[in-house]
Design a protein around this motif. Structure first.
Motif, PDB file in Angstrom:
ATOM      1  N   GLY A 310       0.832  -1.191   0.000  1.00  0.00           N
ATOM      2  CA  GLY A 310       0.000   0.000   0.000  1.00  0.00           C
ATOM      3  C   GLY A 310       0.871   1.246   0.000  1.00  0.00           C
ATOM      4  N   PRO A 311       0.245   2.401   0.217  1.00  0.00           N
ATOM      5  CA  PRO A 311      -1.170   2.585   0.513  1.00  0.00           C
ATOM      6  C   PRO A 311      -2.095   2.174  -0.644  1.00  0.00           C
ATOM      7  N   VAL A 312      -3.232   1.614  -0.259  1.00  0.00           N
ATOM      8  CA  VAL A 312      -4.286   1.225  -1.191  1.00  0.00           C
ATOM      9  C   VAL A 312      -5.505   2.087  -0.893  1.00  0.00           C
ATOM     10  N   PRO A 313      -6.069   2.780  -1.880  1.00  0.00           N
ATOM     11  CA  PRO A 313      -7.237   3.621  -1.614  1.00  0.00           C
ATOM     12  C   PRO A 313      -8.338   2.855  -0.877  1.00  0.00           C
ATOM     13  N   LEU A 342      -5.035 -14.408   4.663  1.00  0.00           N
ATOM     14  CA  LEU A 342      -5.019 -13.140   3.931  1.00  0.00           C
ATOM     15  C   LEU A 342      -5.878 -12.132   4.675  1.00  0.00           C
ATOM     16  N   LEU A 343      -5.423 -10.891   4.755  1.00  0.00           N
ATOM     17  CA  LEU A 343      -6.211  -9.871   5.436  1.00  0.00           C
ATOM     18  C   LEU A 343      -6.225  -8.586   4.630  1.00  0.00           C
ATOM     19  N   ASP A 344      -7.256  -7.790   4.839  1.00  0.00           N
ATOM     20  CA  ASP A 344      -7.293  -6.404   4.393  1.00  0.00           C
ATOM     21  C   ASP A 344      -6.927  -5.536   5.585  1.00  0.00           C
ATOM     22  N   HIS A 345      -5.795  -4.867   5.523  1.00  0.00           N
ATOM     23  CA  HIS A 345      -5.452  -3.927   6.599  1.00  0.00           C
ATOM     24  C   HIS A 345      -5.704  -2.496   6.114  1.00  0.00           C
ATOM     25  N   ARG A 346      -5.619  -1.552   7.023  1.00  0.00           N
ATOM     26  CA  ARG A 346      -6.082  -0.188   6.746  1.00  0.00           C
ATOM     27  C   ARG A 346      -4.951   0.770   6.392  1.00  0.00           C
ATOM     28  N   LEU A 347      -4.038   0.326   5.533  1.00  0.00           N
ATOM     29  CA  LEU A 347      -3.000   1.230   5.037  1.00  0.00           C
ATOM     30  C   LEU A 347      -3.550   1.943   3.803  1.00  0.00           C
ATOM     31  N   HIS A 348      -4.329   2.987   4.044  1.00  0.00           N
ATOM     32  CA  HIS A 348      -4.930   3.757   2.959  1.00  0.00           C
ATOM     33  C   HIS A 348      -4.191   5.061   2.698  1.00  0.00           C
ATOM     34  N   ASP A 349      -3.346   5.463   3.644  1.00  0.00           N
ATOM     35  CA  ASP A 349      -2.589   6.699   3.540  1.00  0.00           C
ATOM     36  C   ASP A 349      -1.262   6.474   4.253  1.00  0.00           C
ATOM     37  N   LEU A 350      -0.269   7.288   3.941  1.00  0.00           N
ATOM     38  CA  LEU A 350       1.040   7.102   4.566  1.00  0.00           C
ATOM     39  C   LEU A 350       0.990   7.304   6.078  1.00  0.00           C
ATOM     40  N   GLY A 351      -0.032   7.968   6.563  1.00  0.00           N
ATOM     41  CA  GLY A 351      -0.175   8.130   8.005  1.00  0.00           C
ATOM     42  C   GLY A 351      -0.849   6.964   8.690  1.00  0.00           C
ATOM     43  N   TYR A 353       0.237   3.725   8.911  1.00  0.00           N
ATOM     44  CA  TYR A 353       1.063   2.543   9.185  1.00  0.00           C
ATOM     45  C   TYR A 353       0.817   1.951  10.578  1.00  0.00           C
ATOM     46  N   GLU A 354       0.577   2.794  11.554  1.00  0.00           N
ATOM     47  CA  GLU A 354       0.376   2.259  12.903  1.00  0.00           C
ATOM     48  C   GLU A 354      -0.878   1.394  12.963  1.00  0.00           C
ATOM     49  N   ARG A 355      -1.981   1.866  12.379  1.00  0.00           N
ATOM     50  CA  ARG A 355      -3.195   1.051  12.458  1.00  0.00           C
ATOM     51  C   ARG A 355      -3.105  -0.164  11.540  1.00  0.00           C
ATOM     52  N   ALA A 356      -2.366  -0.058  10.431  1.00  0.00           N
ATOM     53  CA  ALA A 356      -2.155  -1.235   9.588  1.00  0.00           C
ATOM     54  C   ALA A 356      -1.354  -2.285  10.346  1.00  0.00           C
ATOM     55  N   ALA A 357      -0.323  -1.850  11.075  1.00  0.00           N
ATOM     56  CA  ALA A 357       0.465  -2.786  11.876  1.00  0.00           C
ATOM     57  C   ALA A 357      -0.407  -3.457  12.940  1.00  0.00           C
ATOM     58  N   GLY A 385       4.723  -2.068  -0.074  1.00  0.00           N
ATOM     59  CA  GLY A 385       4.723  -1.081   0.999  1.00  0.00           C
ATOM     60  C   GLY A 385       4.423  -1.651   2.362  1.00  0.00           C
ATOM     61  N   GLY A 386       3.922  -2.893   2.443  1.00  0.00           N
ATOM     62  CA  GLY A 386       3.739  -3.542   3.733  1.00  0.00           C
ATOM     63  C   GLY A 386       5.053  -3.890   4.396  1.00  0.00           C
ATOM     64  N   GLY A 387       6.154  -3.775   3.636  1.00  0.00           N
ATOM     65  CA  GLY A 387       7.454  -4.159   4.162  1.00  0.00           C
ATOM     66  C   GLY A 387       7.889  -3.406   5.398  1.00  0.00           C
ATOM     67  N   LEU A 388       7.442  -2.160   5.568  1.00  0.00           N
ATOM     68  CA  LEU A 388       7.839  -1.415   6.769  1.00  0.00           C
ATOM     69  C   LEU A 388       7.362  -2.109   8.038  1.00  0.00           C
ATOM     70  N   ILE A 389       6.233  -2.819   7.945  1.00  0.00           N
ATOM     71  CA  ILE A 389       5.658  -3.453   9.134  1.00  0.00           C
ATOM     72  C   ILE A 389       6.515  -4.630   9.601  1.00  0.00           C
TER      73      ILE A 389
END
Length: 510
Positions: A310-313, A342-351, A353-357, A385-389
């Motif tokens: 992500g981010p994915v809209p 498999l999951l849908d996480h909430r990385l919709h914006d660069l801000g 990452y914490e909730r996606a993690a 982009g999930g790599g940061l997690i």
């Protein structure tokens, strides 16, 4: 004759354009710079209640001062924050503007304040709750010398130029960041050019990839009236490479530049093309935002949790857990005797990452709690982009984590992401990974800005002796599983699957 109007960004004034103005003038162009209230000259010392509308008026005054001779074409250039008053003014004088140049800047939108484009995520959070009406009396102090990278890469800027940038920097009136931009839509037909500074983390290839993901806000970038250029430098090309910037501006004025490929709605974007291998038909269960792909087994089995990029809209459809590339991996894992998660996480914006993690951690616990999963044999597999997690799991790997995999990952925040204070830095965290096996799939045709983060990680892993196996796909692109359907790609995917499952099973029979 072409008349360039140059609008500077946050904390800066007309002085940053000095070399560019001289070169454009020498090339025969007419050049004007906009002195923005509160930022430039004597007005910078005390400019009460300056807001975005004040700066739009400053740009309009310069536009109106340029003669209306039939052969005079206005090219409006906005750098960084400066694109917001530039676009706002162009919306009110659309018939006068030949082209708008976005110089390493965002895409202003109606009703959205310039704060949304500020790269520093922590600053966005601090200012987001400010009262726009009252905040116009306040200012944001300019960066100290060592703080400029928080506002954009300073790559290529000579030391003397950075010293001068710091010395002449002015406080940014908060109202310019908090007041929403108001557009009528008149500016939409005006041709535009994006000048992307690759040293600041953005390239034409990256923009093209984001367009393919289907974000409706980016689709207008495929209009033939939109062109792009790249400059191999940081966020301040007028200071780091004024000659190259001048050439690009002249070519942009002439209508030159790269045009993005339109999205083929008939064939569909690359990430929705079929997986490169045949996959078994296995049962799938949906639990909220988590899907389980189940093997034919009586006893609890290891699980592999797949984490999309992500981010994915937020309104992208289908969501990542239904993308063929990811479902292909999950089905292959289940076909080989493990549970694919498999999951849908909430990385919709660069801000986000914490909730996606947090979403990833919750999905892992959901999987471990399932009686069909061996809770002591879990692998995590991250993409793009999930790599940061990965940093969370590298920094303190639990005993049940048998393997961590990453495929074409982003392993450090890109310079323009505004994440200088984030804890999600895999290159730093890998020092604490101990004997956790890491399986990294690296594509040879990766975007340079992402490839650099992978090399940074590998260098750190080598220094600390981490257990990292690299699987190379020399001719592979980012997202190769659905766009590079070759024997080389299939071999790499099989190798990665086999290696991850070997670690997950840990010598147990499949």
């Amino acid at each position: 004759m072409t008349a360039f109007i140059l609008v500077s960004g946050m904390f800066t004034g007309t002085h940053i354009w000095q070399d560019t103005v001289a070169r454009l003038t020498a090339a025969g162009a007419e050049v004007h710079t906009v002195a923005l209230a509160g930022l430039d000259g004597p007005r910078a010392a005390a400019a009460p209640r300056v807001d975005l509308e004040t700066h739009i008026a400053d740009v309009l005054a310069v536009i109106d001062s340029v003669g209306v001779a039939g052969d005079r074409r206005i090219v409006l250039v906005g750098h960084d924050y400066g694109i917001h008053p530039a676009v706002g003014a162009a919306d009110r004088r659309a018939e006068r503007i030949e082209r708008i140049v976005h110089l390493d800047s965002g895409l202003p939108r109606d009703g959205v304040p310039a704060l949304a484009a500020v790269p520093d995520q922590s600053l966005r959070e601090r200012l987001a709750g400010a009262d726009g009406a009252d905040g116009t009396d306040g200012v944001l102090p300019p960066p100290a010398h060592e703080e400029w990278p928080r506002w954009g890469s300073t790559a290529g800027v000579p030391d003397a130029a950075l010293d001068r940038l710091t010395a002449l920097a002015a406080p940014q009136p908060l109202g310019t960041l908090l007041q929403p931009l108001r557009l009528t839509g008149a500016v939409e037909p005006v041709p535009t050019t994006g000048v992307l500074c690759t040293g600041n983390g953005t390239s034409i290839e990256l923009v093209q990839m984001l367009v393919r993901l289907g974000d409706p806000a980016l689709r207008p970038l495929t209009d033939p009236r939109v062109t792009f250029f790249e400059l191999p430098t940081g966020h301040w090309p007028m200071l780091s490479c004024p000659a190259e910037l001048t050439d690009v501006l002249l070519r942009a004025a002439a209508g030159e530049g790269h045009r993005l490929e339109p999205v083929d709605d008939t064939a569909g974007p690359g990430h929705l093309q079929p997986f490169l291998m045949d996959v078994p038909d296995v049962p799938r269960e949906r639990h909220g935002n988590v899907d389980l792909y189940l093997p034919d087994a009586e006893e609890p089995r290891p699980a592999v949790v797949f984490v999309h990029g992500g981010p994915v809209p937020a309104d992208a459809r289908p969501t990542p857990r239904d993308w063929p590339g990811l479902t292909g991996y999950a089905r292959c894992v289940a076909g080989d005797g493990a549970v694919g998660v498999l999951l849908d996480h909430r990385l919709h914006d660069l801000g986000d990452y914490e909730r996606a993690a947090a979403d990833v951690a919750a999905a892992v616990e959901l999987a471990r709690a399932d009686p069909r999963v061996d809770q002591d044999r879990i692998a995590l597999w991250f993409f793009s982009g999930g790599g940061l997690i990965t940093a969370d799991w590298l920094d303190a790997p639990p005993a049940w984590l048998r393997c961590l995999a990453a495929t074409y990952p982003v392993l450090a925040p890109l310079p323009n992401w505004g994440l200088s204070e984030t804890r999600l830095r895999p290159a730093r965290a890998v020092a604490n990974a101990g004997d956790l096996p890491v399986v990294l799939t690296r594509v040879g045709r990766e975007m340079p800005e992402i490839a650099a983060t992978v090399e940074e990680f590998l260098a750190a892993a080598k220094d600390c002796g981490a257990d990292v196996e690299v699987i190379d796909v020399p001719n592979g692109h980012h997202g190769f599983e659905t766009i590079d359907v070759t024997d080389e790609s299939r071999t790499a995917v099989r190798h990665a699957l086999r290696t991850v499952l070997d670690h997950a099973f840990g010598g147990h029979a499949r």
